[in-house]
Design an enzyme around this catalytic site. Sequence first.
Site, PDB file in Angstrom:
ATOM      1  N   ALA A 171       0.854  -1.197   0.000  1.00  0.00           N
ATOM      2  CA  ALA A 171       0.000   0.000   0.000  1.00  0.00           C
ATOM      3  C   ALA A 171       0.887   1.244   0.000  1.00  0.00           C
ATOM      4  CB  ALA A 171      -0.907  -0.004   1.224  1.00  0.00           C
TER       5      ALA A 171
ATOM      6  N   HIS B  83       6.159  16.359   0.511  1.00  0.00           N
ATOM      7  CA  HIS B  83       6.648  15.467   1.567  1.00  0.00           C
ATOM      8  C   HIS B  83       7.852  16.079   2.273  1.00  0.00           C
ATOM      9  CE1 HIS B  83       4.156  12.460  -0.479  1.00  0.00           C
ATOM     10  NE2 HIS B  83       4.226  11.759   0.645  1.00  0.00           N
TER      11      HIS B  83
ATOM     12  N   LYS C  84      12.544  12.069   2.268  1.00  0.00           N
ATOM     13  CA  LYS C  84      11.940  11.053   1.401  1.00  0.00           C
ATOM     14  C   LYS C  84      12.867  10.755   0.222  1.00  0.00           C
ATOM     15  CE  LYS C  84       7.623   9.981  -1.028  1.00  0.00           C
ATOM     16  NZ  LYS C  84       7.594   8.608  -0.534  1.00  0.00           N
TER      17      LYS C  84
END
Length: 264
Positions: free
Chosen positions: A123, A153, A157
């Site tokens: 996911a 973000h 990341k």
Amino acid sequence: MINVIVAGPRGKMGSAALDMIEGEDNLQLVGCIDRKNDQSRVKDIEGLPPFEAKIYEDAEQCLKETDADVLIDLTTPEFGYKHTKASLEHGVRPVVGTTGFTEEQLQEVTKLSEEKKLGAVIAPNFATGAVLMMQFAKWAAKHFPDVEIIEKHHDQKLDAPSGTAVKTAQLIKEERERKSQGHPEEKETIEGARGADIDGMKIHSMRLPGLVAHQEVVFGGDGQTLTIQHDSMNRASFMSGVKLSCEKVMELDTLVYGLEHLLE
Ligand code: NAP
């Protein structure tokens, strides 16, 4: 009781997963996979909850020595992929939140899960609100074929664009005829100014300290725009999805990509 391994326990997502497991009666931590602290107990590592479970630097050894049902992976694309494969090889169901798998890697783990007849969940976004944002965006795309995605973000990341932005574009693609957006003769005077391109849709990635995970899907039509926005304020926003995935993966015998298939 579902016996769980967490890969990446010192990370932002991994430590939130440990906190979640600590508060749940039906999940039990049986081991962790990390790059440090081999053979230590989780409780002996500063900042981690008081679990007796051991930490392993060797994923294979962890999968062999613990009686795990599920491996939750919250690491990096490179290791997440290796852990997912090893997990399936050992008969342990992977629940993967790590983003940045390539299309080939996804195909490979899907095939492996089919061969092993073992459930798996990947996911790109475990936040329920983000899944709804994607579904609403898919719906809106029927009426508004012009759309750009802005994802924001934190600056640690590793992958861009985000897995959620790519997944949103894929869902929109199912509803929308391919369309090249903007002026047919538009030119970038600085490379990258118009963002990444999926099927003519543009994706823009912002990375800043202070952000967690945010996305706007902006649709444009004659005289109107529609913005669908989701914000994760902290990592707890993802944990109900991780818990649900751990429960549902026990009933699956194939790989499911996307939390939306578990919510329906
Ligand atoms: P993070 O804070 O950097 O955590 C990653 C952790 O993995 C770090 O502790 C890192 O250790 C560890 N690690 C690296 N290689 C490893 C290995 N070989 N074995 C075990 N652990 C290893 O990142 P994060 O923000 O928690 O995010 C983790 C992943 O989840 C990313 O792919 C991110 O995109 C994804 N994510 C998914 C969702 C979702 O809803 N699906 C939401 C947010 C983030 P070091 O510190 O020593 O490098």
